[in-house]
Motif scaffolding. Structure first.
Motif, PDB file in Angstrom:
ATOM      1  N   PRO A  10       0.830  -1.212   0.000  1.00  0.00           N
ATOM      2  CA  PRO A  10       0.000   0.000   0.000  1.00  0.00           C
ATOM      3  C   PRO A  10       0.864   1.262   0.000  1.00  0.00           C
ATOM      4  CG  PRO A  10      -0.798  -1.590   1.601  1.00  0.00           C
ATOM      5  CD  PRO A  10       0.515  -2.105   1.116  1.00  0.00           C
ATOM      6  N   TYR A  12      -0.926   4.566  -0.508  1.00  0.00           N
ATOM      7  CA  TYR A  12      -1.842   5.698  -0.388  1.00  0.00           C
ATOM      8  C   TYR A  12      -2.737   5.488   0.837  1.00  0.00           C
ATOM      9  CZ  TYR A  12      -0.522   6.373  -5.291  1.00  0.00           C
ATOM     10  OH  TYR A  12       0.176   6.544  -6.448  1.00  0.00           O
ATOM     11  N   SER A  13      -3.376   6.568   1.276  1.00  0.00           N
ATOM     12  CA  SER A  13      -4.322   6.459   2.388  1.00  0.00           C
ATOM     13  C   SER A  13      -5.571   7.261   2.083  1.00  0.00           C
ATOM     14  CB  SER A  13      -3.691   6.949   3.699  1.00  0.00           C
ATOM     15  OG  SER A  13      -3.363   8.320   3.600  1.00  0.00           O
ATOM     16  N   GLU A  15      -9.835   8.100   3.913  1.00  0.00           N
ATOM     17  CA  GLU A  15     -10.751   7.945   5.037  1.00  0.00           C
ATOM     18  C   GLU A  15     -12.052   7.311   4.558  1.00  0.00           C
ATOM     19  OE1 GLU A  15     -11.284  11.062   8.363  1.00  0.00           O
ATOM     20  OE2 GLU A  15     -13.056  11.338   7.107  1.00  0.00           O
ATOM     21  N   VAL A  22      -9.083   5.613   8.750  1.00  0.00           N
ATOM     22  CA  VAL A  22      -8.090   5.822   7.698  1.00  0.00           C
ATOM     23  C   VAL A  22      -7.511   4.471   7.297  1.00  0.00           C
ATOM     24  CG1 VAL A  22      -5.904   6.903   7.077  1.00  0.00           C
ATOM     25  CG2 VAL A  22      -7.554   8.145   8.498  1.00  0.00           C
ATOM     26  N   VAL A  23      -7.597   4.142   6.017  1.00  0.00           N
ATOM     27  CA  VAL A  23      -7.089   2.867   5.516  1.00  0.00           C
ATOM     28  C   VAL A  23      -6.006   3.114   4.475  1.00  0.00           C
ATOM     29  CG1 VAL A  23      -9.239   1.629   5.966  1.00  0.00           C
ATOM     30  CG2 VAL A  23      -8.888   2.712   3.739  1.00  0.00           C
ATOM     31  N   GLN A  24      -5.113   2.154   4.357  1.00  0.00           N
ATOM     32  CA  GLN A  24      -4.060   2.205   3.351  1.00  0.00           C
ATOM     33  C   GLN A  24      -4.494   1.393   2.135  1.00  0.00           C
ATOM     34  OE1 GLN A  24      -1.296   4.164   4.112  1.00  0.00           O
ATOM     35  NE2 GLN A  24      -2.525   4.595   5.948  1.00  0.00           N
ATOM     36  N   TYR A  25      -4.104   1.870   0.955  1.00  0.00           N
ATOM     37  CA  TYR A  25      -4.474   1.132  -0.257  1.00  0.00           C
ATOM     38  C   TYR A  25      -3.397   1.295  -1.323  1.00  0.00           C
ATOM     39  CZ  TYR A  25      -6.010   5.619  -2.345  1.00  0.00           C
ATOM     40  OH  TYR A  25      -6.059   6.889  -2.835  1.00  0.00           O
ATOM     41  N   ILE A  60      -7.232  -2.748  -0.616  1.00  0.00           N
ATOM     42  CA  ILE A  60      -7.220  -2.173   0.725  1.00  0.00           C
ATOM     43  C   ILE A  60      -6.398  -3.061   1.657  1.00  0.00           C
ATOM     44  CG2 ILE A  60      -8.640  -1.557   2.732  1.00  0.00           C
ATOM     45  CD1 ILE A  60      -9.073   0.348   0.498  1.00  0.00           C
ATOM     46  N   GLU A  61      -5.553  -2.450   2.461  1.00  0.00           N
ATOM     47  CA  GLU A  61      -4.752  -3.222   3.414  1.00  0.00           C
ATOM     48  C   GLU A  61      -5.635  -3.694   4.567  1.00  0.00           C
ATOM     49  OE1 GLU A  61      -1.893  -1.126   5.941  1.00  0.00           O
ATOM     50  OE2 GLU A  61      -0.408  -2.620   5.329  1.00  0.00           O
TER      51      GLU A  61
END
Length: 241
Positions: A10, A12-13, A15, A22-25, A60-61
């Protein structure tokens, strides 16, 4: 010797609108693009939605249950993933208010407004009678994947589809002594309950669904045919592609 694997971390982040988490992708890879291409070629709505959900899950992480998330969460996450994967713009055809001819307009996908989710603005508890309240939930794509609703995504829903869509958004019945979950009831019993409502009671349910947040963006463009200035509010995933 095994070939190296690229671009799986990942970078990028964003919301998530409903939870503010907040998720990382990461960008989608060829394997995800292949799933989407096959789904688009099929022209099958269920397969297209399934491909979108699989793409979000892959990019998505962490573990994420895409079938349980509201549709606007999935729509927003997919547009952000698509923006860093394919490009930040999408060319769509919009009609002119004056001459009604279409103009190709380039919109900024990355700039799409995330759904404004203020849970205080939408009362999920609807009073049917002084003694009985119906708790609603925001629609998820599971309603379309289970096959009970055939339309959607810009298509006009049939009466049966609308009824089943409303059923998919019903969470539980609350009285002073009981809390009855709809997930434990057979479809026939849910339909029987819905059929027993008055028109005014049913209108409360459809008004709730109409207030559910959506992707949105205001677009200004001049018609390429008559030069008339137009302003258009795009809403929902289908408006941006």
């Amino acid at each position: 010797m095994a070939l190296p694997r690229l671009n799986e971390s990942p970078s990028y982040s964003m919301e998530v609108p409903s939870s503010k988490q907040v998720v990382q992708y990461r960008p989608m890879l060829v394997k995800e693009q292949k799933i989407l291409m096959i789904a688009n070629e099929s022209k099958d709505k269920v397969q297209m939605i399934s491909g979108m959900l699989k793409t979000v899950e892959a990019c998505i992480e962490g573990n994420i249950n895409t079938r349980s998330l509201p549709t606007y969460d999935i729509d927003y996450m997919f547009t952000q993933i698509r923006a860093v994967s394919v490009g930040e713009t999408s060319d769509i055809q919009l009609p002119c208010d004056e001459c009604e001819k279409f103009t190709e307009v380039s919109i900024n996908i990355k700039g799409v407004n995330p759904p404004q989710v203020n849970k205080n603005d939408i009362d999920t508890l609807i009073e049917l009678t002084p003694e009985i309240k119906l708790k609603m939930k925001h629609p998820s794509y599971s309603i379309l994947l289970d096959g009970s609703v055939k339309g959607g995504d810009g298509e006009e829903l049939s009466t049966d589809d609308m009824m089943n869509f409303v059923i998919g958004c019903m969470d539980s019945i609350q009285t002073e002594t009981d809390n009855i979950s709809f997930k434990d009831e057979p479809l026939e019993e849910k339909q029987r309950f819905l059929d027993s409502l008055t028109t005014r009671q049913f209108t409360k349910l459809t008004e709730y669904i109409e207030k559910v947040p959506k992707l949105s963006q205001n677009i200004n463009f001049n018609c390429e045919h008559c030069s008339h200035p137009n302003t258009r509010l795009l809403e929902g995933m289908e408006s941006f592609f």
